[in-house]
Design a protein around this motif. Structure first.
Motif, mmCIF file in Angstrom:
data_model
loop_
_atom_site.group_PDB
_atom_site.id
_atom_site.type_symbol
_atom_site.label_atom_id
_atom_site.label_comp_id
_atom_site.label_asym_id
_atom_site.label_seq_id
_atom_site.Cartn_x
_atom_site.Cartn_y
_atom_site.Cartn_z
ATOM 1 N N SER A 125 -3.877 1.319 6.745
ATOM 2 C CA SER A 125 -4.977 0.463 7.177
ATOM 3 C C SER A 125 -5.645 -0.174 5.959
ATOM 4 C CB SER A 125 -6.004 1.280 7.961
ATOM 5 O OG SER A 125 -6.648 2.208 7.097
ATOM 6 N N SER A 250 -2.745 3.354 12.866
ATOM 7 C CA SER A 250 -3.496 2.505 11.930
ATOM 8 C C SER A 250 -4.845 2.086 12.505
ATOM 9 C CB SER A 250 -2.677 1.269 11.555
ATOM 10 O OG SER A 250 -2.342 0.511 12.707
ATOM 11 N N GLU A 253 -7.061 5.053 11.842
ATOM 12 C CA GLU A 253 -7.337 5.130 10.402
ATOM 13 C C GLU A 253 -8.391 4.108 9.985
ATOM 14 O OE1 GLU A 253 -4.493 4.007 6.881
ATOM 15 O OE2 GLU A 253 -3.928 5.964 7.684
ATOM 16 N N HIS A 254 -8.323 2.917 10.567
ATOM 17 C CA HIS A 254 -9.280 1.860 10.236
ATOM 18 C C HIS A 254 -10.702 2.285 10.604
ATOM 19 C CE1 HIS A 254 -10.692 -2.153 9.357
ATOM 20 N NE2 HIS A 254 -11.248 -2.233 10.555
#
Length: 342
Positions: A125, A250, A253-254
Protein backbone atom coordinates in the motif's frame (compact mmCIF):
# COMPACT_ATOMS: atom_id res chain seq x y z
CA UNK A 1 7.25 -18.23 -9.85
CA UNK A 2 6.45 -17.80 -6.16
CA UNK A 3 2.89 -19.15 -6.09
CA UNK A 4 1.85 -22.77 -6.62
CA UNK A 5 4.08 -25.24 -8.50
CA UNK A 6 7.47 -23.76 -9.47
CA UNK A 7 7.53 -22.44 -13.04
CA UNK A 8 10.37 -23.38 -15.38
CA UNK A 9 11.52 -20.49 -17.56
CA UNK A 10 14.24 -20.30 -20.20
CA UNK A 11 16.37 -17.46 -21.57
CA UNK A 12 18.46 -17.08 -24.69
CA UNK A 13 21.50 -14.81 -24.77
CA UNK A 14 19.27 -12.22 -26.46
CA UNK A 15 16.74 -12.54 -23.61
CA UNK A 16 19.46 -11.96 -21.02
CA UNK A 17 20.47 -8.80 -22.88
CA UNK A 18 16.84 -7.59 -22.87
CA UNK A 19 16.54 -8.37 -19.17
CA UNK A 20 19.68 -6.38 -18.36
CA UNK A 21 18.41 -3.51 -20.53
CA UNK A 22 15.01 -3.18 -18.83
CA UNK A 23 16.53 -3.57 -15.37
CA UNK A 24 19.07 -0.92 -16.31
CA UNK A 25 16.14 1.39 -16.94
CA UNK A 26 14.82 0.55 -13.46
CA UNK A 27 18.13 1.48 -11.84
CA UNK A 28 18.34 4.67 -13.90
CA UNK A 29 14.86 5.69 -12.73
CA UNK A 30 16.14 5.25 -9.19
CA UNK A 31 19.16 7.46 -9.91
CA UNK A 32 21.88 4.78 -9.74
CA UNK A 33 25.26 5.20 -11.44
CA UNK A 34 28.53 3.28 -11.50
CA UNK A 35 29.52 5.12 -8.30
CA UNK A 36 26.82 3.33 -6.26
CA UNK A 37 26.99 0.12 -4.21
CA UNK A 38 23.97 -2.20 -4.39
CA UNK A 39 22.98 -4.46 -1.48
CA UNK A 40 20.95 -7.19 -3.23
CA UNK A 41 18.69 -8.72 -0.57
CA UNK A 42 16.50 -10.43 -3.18
CA UNK A 43 16.60 -14.22 -3.41
CA UNK A 44 19.15 -15.89 -5.68
CA UNK A 45 19.09 -19.63 -6.38
CA UNK A 46 16.29 -20.53 -8.80
CA UNK A 47 14.37 -17.32 -8.09
CA UNK A 48 14.60 -14.82 -10.96
CA UNK A 49 14.61 -11.76 -8.70
CA UNK A 50 18.18 -11.78 -7.40
CA UNK A 51 19.69 -12.71 -10.75
CA UNK A 52 17.85 -9.96 -12.60
CA UNK A 53 19.01 -7.23 -10.24
CA UNK A 54 22.57 -8.58 -10.10
CA UNK A 55 23.23 -8.97 -13.83
CA UNK A 56 21.85 -5.52 -14.67
CA UNK A 57 23.94 -3.90 -11.95
CA UNK A 58 27.09 -5.55 -13.33
CA UNK A 59 26.26 -4.27 -16.83
CA UNK A 60 26.08 -0.76 -15.36
CA UNK A 61 29.43 -1.25 -13.54
CA UNK A 62 27.64 -1.05 -10.17
CA UNK A 63 29.32 -3.05 -7.41
CA UNK A 64 26.98 -5.64 -5.85
CA UNK A 65 26.81 -7.22 -2.40
CA UNK A 66 24.99 -10.54 -3.18
CA UNK A 67 23.48 -10.95 0.29
CA UNK A 68 20.30 -12.72 -0.85
CA UNK A 69 17.62 -13.24 1.85
CA UNK A 70 17.80 -14.30 5.50
CA UNK A 71 20.50 -13.78 8.17
CA UNK A 72 19.07 -10.39 9.15
CA UNK A 73 21.78 -9.44 11.63
CA UNK A 74 24.48 -10.19 9.07
CA UNK A 75 22.63 -8.14 6.46
CA UNK A 76 22.68 -5.13 8.79
CA UNK A 77 26.39 -5.61 9.45
CA UNK A 78 27.09 -5.70 5.70
CA UNK A 79 24.94 -2.62 5.09
CA UNK A 80 26.81 -0.65 7.73
CA UNK A 81 30.34 -1.85 7.06
CA UNK A 82 30.26 -1.62 3.26
CA UNK A 83 28.12 1.50 3.14
CA UNK A 84 25.69 0.38 0.42
CA UNK A 85 23.80 3.26 -1.20
CA UNK A 86 20.97 1.13 -2.64
CA UNK A 87 19.08 -1.96 -1.56
CA UNK A 88 16.70 -4.47 -3.17
CA UNK A 89 14.19 -6.82 -1.54
CA UNK A 90 10.55 -7.24 -0.60
CA UNK A 91 8.73 -4.44 1.26
CA UNK A 92 8.02 -6.71 4.22
CA UNK A 93 11.71 -7.63 4.53
CA UNK A 94 12.70 -3.95 4.40
CA UNK A 95 10.35 -3.32 7.33
CA UNK A 96 11.74 -6.35 9.15
CA UNK A 97 15.31 -5.10 8.62
CA UNK A 98 14.37 -1.74 10.14
CA UNK A 99 12.80 -3.38 13.19
CA UNK A 100 15.88 -5.56 13.68
CA UNK A 101 18.18 -2.56 13.26
CA UNK A 102 16.38 -0.65 16.01
CA UNK A 103 16.37 -3.72 18.29
CA UNK A 104 20.14 -4.13 17.83
CA UNK A 105 20.82 -0.49 18.64
CA UNK A 106 21.58 0.90 15.21
CA UNK A 107 20.81 4.53 14.40
CA UNK A 108 19.22 3.95 10.99
CA UNK A 109 19.76 7.47 9.66
CA UNK A 110 23.39 7.68 10.86
CA UNK A 111 24.75 4.14 10.60
CA UNK A 112 23.61 3.42 7.04
CA UNK A 113 24.20 5.27 3.76
CA UNK A 114 21.19 4.06 1.80
CA UNK A 115 19.57 6.60 -0.52
CA UNK A 116 17.22 4.43 -2.60
CA UNK A 117 15.46 1.06 -2.38
CA UNK A 118 14.09 -1.16 -5.16
CA UNK A 119 11.24 -3.28 -3.82
CA UNK A 120 8.81 -5.76 -5.33
CA UNK A 121 7.46 -9.34 -5.38
CA UNK A 122 4.44 -8.47 -3.20
CA UNK A 123 1.72 -5.79 -3.19
CA UNK A 124 2.39 -2.78 -0.95
CA UNK A 125 0.00 0.00 0.00
CA UNK A 126 1.00 3.64 -0.29
CA UNK A 127 1.15 3.76 3.49
CA UNK A 128 3.65 0.89 3.67
CA UNK A 129 5.81 2.46 0.96
CA UNK A 130 5.85 5.77 2.80
CA UNK A 131 6.70 4.09 6.10
CA UNK A 132 9.67 2.25 4.56
CA UNK A 133 10.86 5.41 2.82
CA UNK A 134 10.61 7.43 6.04
CA UNK A 135 12.22 4.84 8.32
CA UNK A 136 15.25 4.38 6.05
CA UNK A 137 15.33 7.92 4.67
CA UNK A 138 15.30 6.65 1.07
CA UNK A 139 13.46 6.96 -2.22
CA UNK A 140 11.10 4.00 -2.72
CA UNK A 141 11.17 2.50 -6.24
CA UNK A 142 8.60 -0.21 -6.90
CA UNK A 143 9.66 -2.94 -9.33
CA UNK A 144 7.18 -5.23 -11.06
CA UNK A 145 7.80 -8.43 -12.98
CA UNK A 146 6.94 -12.09 -13.46
CA UNK A 147 9.19 -15.06 -14.09
CA UNK A 148 7.06 -16.13 -17.04
CA UNK A 149 7.53 -12.76 -18.76
CA UNK A 150 11.17 -11.91 -17.92
CA UNK A 151 11.51 -11.53 -14.14
CA UNK A 152 11.72 -8.10 -12.45
CA UNK A 153 11.86 -5.24 -14.94
CA UNK A 154 8.49 -5.42 -16.69
CA UNK A 155 7.63 -2.09 -15.05
CA UNK A 156 8.83 0.20 -12.28
CA UNK A 157 8.07 3.51 -10.64
CA UNK A 158 10.35 6.54 -10.72
CA UNK A 159 11.15 9.33 -8.26
CA UNK A 160 8.26 11.47 -9.54
CA UNK A 161 5.30 9.10 -9.18
CA UNK A 162 4.12 5.87 -7.54
CA UNK A 163 2.74 4.77 -10.93
CA UNK A 164 4.90 2.19 -12.72
CA UNK A 165 6.37 2.78 -16.19
CA UNK A 166 5.78 -0.30 -18.38
CA UNK A 167 8.61 -1.21 -20.77
CA UNK A 168 6.02 -1.53 -23.52
CA UNK A 169 8.61 -1.78 -26.30
CA UNK A 170 9.23 -5.27 -24.92
CA UNK A 171 5.99 -6.10 -23.07
CA UNK A 172 2.54 -5.19 -24.41
CA UNK A 173 0.05 -4.66 -21.55
CA UNK A 174 -3.76 -4.96 -21.56
CA UNK A 175 -6.35 -4.82 -18.79
CA UNK A 176 -9.22 -7.30 -18.88
CA UNK A 177 -12.26 -8.12 -16.80
CA UNK A 178 -11.02 -11.19 -14.87
CA UNK A 179 -14.44 -12.85 -15.12
CA UNK A 180 -15.42 -12.18 -18.75
CA UNK A 181 -12.04 -11.62 -20.42
CA UNK A 182 -13.32 -8.38 -21.96
CA UNK A 183 -10.61 -5.77 -22.63
CA UNK A 184 -11.21 -2.70 -20.45
CA UNK A 185 -10.60 0.97 -21.20
CA UNK A 186 -7.64 2.94 -19.82
CA UNK A 187 -8.27 3.86 -16.20
CA UNK A 188 -10.52 0.88 -15.48
CA UNK A 189 -9.22 -1.58 -12.93
CA UNK A 190 -8.93 -5.24 -13.89
CA UNK A 191 -6.48 -8.07 -14.48
CA UNK A 192 -3.18 -7.31 -16.23
CA UNK A 193 -2.47 -9.34 -19.37
CA UNK A 194 1.01 -9.20 -20.93
CA UNK A 195 2.36 -10.21 -24.35
CA UNK A 196 6.13 -10.49 -24.83
CA UNK A 197 7.28 -8.69 -28.00
CA UNK A 198 11.01 -9.45 -28.09
CA UNK A 199 11.58 -12.56 -25.97
CA UNK A 200 12.93 -15.66 -27.72
CA UNK A 201 13.35 -18.44 -25.16
CA UNK A 202 9.79 -18.36 -23.83
CA UNK A 203 7.59 -16.02 -25.90
CA UNK A 204 4.10 -15.66 -24.46
CA UNK A 205 0.92 -14.20 -25.97
CA UNK A 206 -1.65 -12.57 -23.68
CA UNK A 207 -0.43 -14.08 -20.43
CA UNK A 208 -2.93 -13.61 -17.60
CA UNK A 209 -0.87 -12.38 -14.67
CA UNK A 210 -3.62 -12.55 -12.04
CA UNK A 211 -2.52 -9.07 -10.87
CA UNK A 212 -5.15 -6.34 -10.45
CA UNK A 213 -4.26 -2.87 -11.71
CA UNK A 214 -5.18 -0.20 -14.30
CA UNK A 215 -3.37 1.57 -17.16
CA UNK A 216 -2.91 5.28 -17.82
CA UNK A 217 -1.23 6.99 -20.77
CA UNK A 218 -1.00 10.39 -19.10
CA UNK A 219 2.69 11.48 -19.38
CA UNK A 220 4.80 11.37 -16.22
CA UNK A 221 6.55 14.43 -14.80
CA UNK A 222 9.87 12.63 -15.31
CA UNK A 223 9.45 13.04 -19.08
CA UNK A 224 9.11 9.35 -20.00
CA UNK A 225 6.31 8.61 -22.44
CA UNK A 226 5.76 4.92 -21.68
CA UNK A 227 2.30 3.94 -20.46
CA UNK A 228 2.02 3.40 -16.71
CA UNK A 229 0.14 1.04 -14.44
CA UNK A 230 -1.00 1.74 -10.89
CA UNK A 231 0.69 -0.15 -8.08
CA UNK A 232 -0.68 -3.70 -7.98
CA UNK A 233 -3.80 -3.71 -5.81
CA UNK A 234 -3.56 -7.46 -5.26
CA UNK A 235 -3.92 -10.74 -7.09
CA UNK A 236 -7.25 -11.93 -8.36
CA UNK A 237 -6.61 -15.17 -6.44
CA UNK A 238 -5.66 -13.21 -3.26
CA UNK A 239 -8.96 -11.38 -3.21
CA UNK A 240 -11.21 -12.42 -0.34
CA UNK A 241 -14.97 -12.48 -0.84
CA UNK A 242 -16.49 -11.84 2.60
CA UNK A 243 -20.28 -12.23 2.58
CA UNK A 244 -20.36 -11.00 -1.02
CA UNK A 245 -17.91 -8.08 -0.56
CA UNK A 246 -14.53 -8.12 -2.37
CA UNK A 247 -11.61 -7.40 -0.02
CA UNK A 248 -7.92 -7.02 -0.91
CA UNK A 249 -5.17 -7.06 1.77
CA UNK A 250 -3.81 -3.79 0.36
CA UNK A 251 -7.09 -2.04 1.25
CA UNK A 252 -6.70 -3.11 4.87
CA UNK A 253 -3.03 -2.13 4.90
CA UNK A 254 -3.89 1.34 3.60
CA UNK A 255 -6.31 1.91 6.49
CA UNK A 256 -3.88 0.61 9.13
CA UNK A 257 -1.07 2.84 7.86
CA UNK A 258 -3.04 5.95 8.86
CA UNK A 259 -3.72 4.94 12.47
CA UNK A 260 -1.35 5.76 15.34
CA UNK A 261 -0.20 3.29 18.02
CA UNK A 262 -0.17 0.25 15.70
CA UNK A 263 2.24 -1.12 13.11
CA UNK A 264 1.62 -2.42 9.57
CA UNK A 265 2.45 -5.93 10.70
CA UNK A 266 -0.87 -7.74 10.49
CA UNK A 267 -2.48 -11.04 9.53
CA UNK A 268 -5.96 -11.57 8.08
CA UNK A 269 -7.89 -14.66 9.16
CA UNK A 270 -11.08 -15.60 7.31
CA UNK A 271 -13.32 -18.28 8.80
CA UNK A 272 -16.94 -19.39 8.96
CA UNK A 273 -19.36 -18.65 11.79
CA UNK A 274 -22.41 -20.71 10.98
CA UNK A 275 -23.30 -19.89 7.39
CA UNK A 276 -21.63 -16.46 7.44
CA UNK A 277 -18.05 -15.39 6.78
CA UNK A 278 -16.12 -13.86 9.65
CA UNK A 279 -13.02 -11.72 9.19
CA UNK A 280 -10.47 -11.31 11.97
CA UNK A 281 -7.35 -9.16 11.71
CA UNK A 282 -4.46 -9.59 14.13
CA UNK A 283 -2.52 -6.30 14.36
CA UNK A 284 0.68 -5.63 16.25
CA UNK A 285 0.71 -2.71 18.65
CA UNK A 286 3.46 -0.14 18.29
CA UNK A 287 6.21 -0.29 20.90
CA UNK A 288 5.27 3.33 21.66
CA UNK A 289 1.86 2.24 22.95
CA UNK A 290 2.64 2.01 26.66
CA UNK A 291 -0.81 2.33 28.21
CA UNK A 292 -2.15 -0.32 30.60
CA UNK A 293 -5.57 1.35 30.57
CA UNK A 294 -8.16 -1.19 29.36
CA UNK A 295 -10.47 1.59 28.20
CA UNK A 296 -7.73 3.15 26.06
CA UNK A 297 -6.95 -0.27 24.60
CA UNK A 298 -10.60 -0.90 23.74
CA UNK A 299 -10.98 2.60 22.24
CA UNK A 300 -8.07 1.90 19.88
CA UNK A 301 -9.61 -1.44 18.89
CA UNK A 302 -13.00 0.19 18.21
CA UNK A 303 -11.37 3.00 16.22
CA UNK A 304 -9.63 0.52 13.94
CA UNK A 305 -12.82 -1.51 13.47
CA UNK A 306 -14.74 1.69 12.65
CA UNK A 307 -12.16 2.82 10.05
CA UNK A 308 -12.15 -0.63 8.44
CA UNK A 309 -15.94 -0.66 8.30
CA UNK A 310 -15.93 2.71 6.52
CA UNK A 311 -13.35 1.49 4.00
CA UNK A 312 -14.49 -2.09 3.40
CA UNK A 313 -18.22 -1.93 4.21
CA UNK A 314 -17.96 -5.06 6.36
CA UNK A 315 -17.56 -5.70 10.07
CA UNK A 316 -14.10 -6.84 11.12
CA UNK A 317 -13.03 -8.30 14.47
CA UNK A 318 -9.72 -6.65 15.37
CA UNK A 319 -7.33 -8.41 17.73
CA UNK A 320 -4.46 -6.26 19.01
CA UNK A 321 -1.32 -8.28 19.75
CA UNK A 322 2.09 -7.59 21.24
CA UNK A 323 4.90 -6.03 19.15
CA UNK A 324 6.93 -8.53 17.09
CA UNK A 325 4.51 -11.39 17.90
CA UNK A 326 3.46 -12.03 14.28
CA UNK A 327 5.98 -14.20 12.46
CA UNK A 328 8.22 -12.28 10.06
CA UNK A 329 8.99 -13.33 6.51
CA UNK A 330 12.32 -12.95 4.73
CA UNK A 331 10.53 -13.29 1.39
CA UNK A 332 6.91 -12.53 0.63
CA UNK A 333 4.81 -11.80 3.70
CA UNK A 334 2.00 -14.25 4.51
CA UNK A 335 -0.89 -11.87 5.11
CA UNK A 336 -3.96 -14.08 4.62
CA UNK A 337 -5.04 -17.31 6.30
CA UNK A 338 -8.34 -18.59 4.87
CA UNK A 339 -9.80 -21.30 7.10
CA UNK A 340 -13.20 -21.42 5.41
CA UNK A 341 -12.37 -24.44 3.24
CA UNK A 342 -11.24 -26.49 6.25
Amino acid sequence: GTTGKPTVVGYTEHDMDIWAEVMGRVFTMGGLTCKDLLHNATGYGLFTGGLGFHSAAERMKIAVIPSSTGFTSRQLLLLRDFGATAITGTPSFALHLAEKAKAEGYDIKKDFKLKVGFFGAEPASEGLKNEIANIWGIDYIEVYGLSEIIGPGVASSCKHSHLLHVNEDHFYPEIIDPKTGEVLEDGERGELVVTTLTKQGLPIIRYRTGDITSITRVPCRCGRTLCRIESIVGRSDDMLVINGVNVFPSQIEHVLSKIDDITINYQIIAQKKGYLDKLEIDIELSENFMSDDVNEFNQLKKKIEHELLNALYINVDVKLVAPRSIQRSEGKAIRVIDKRAN
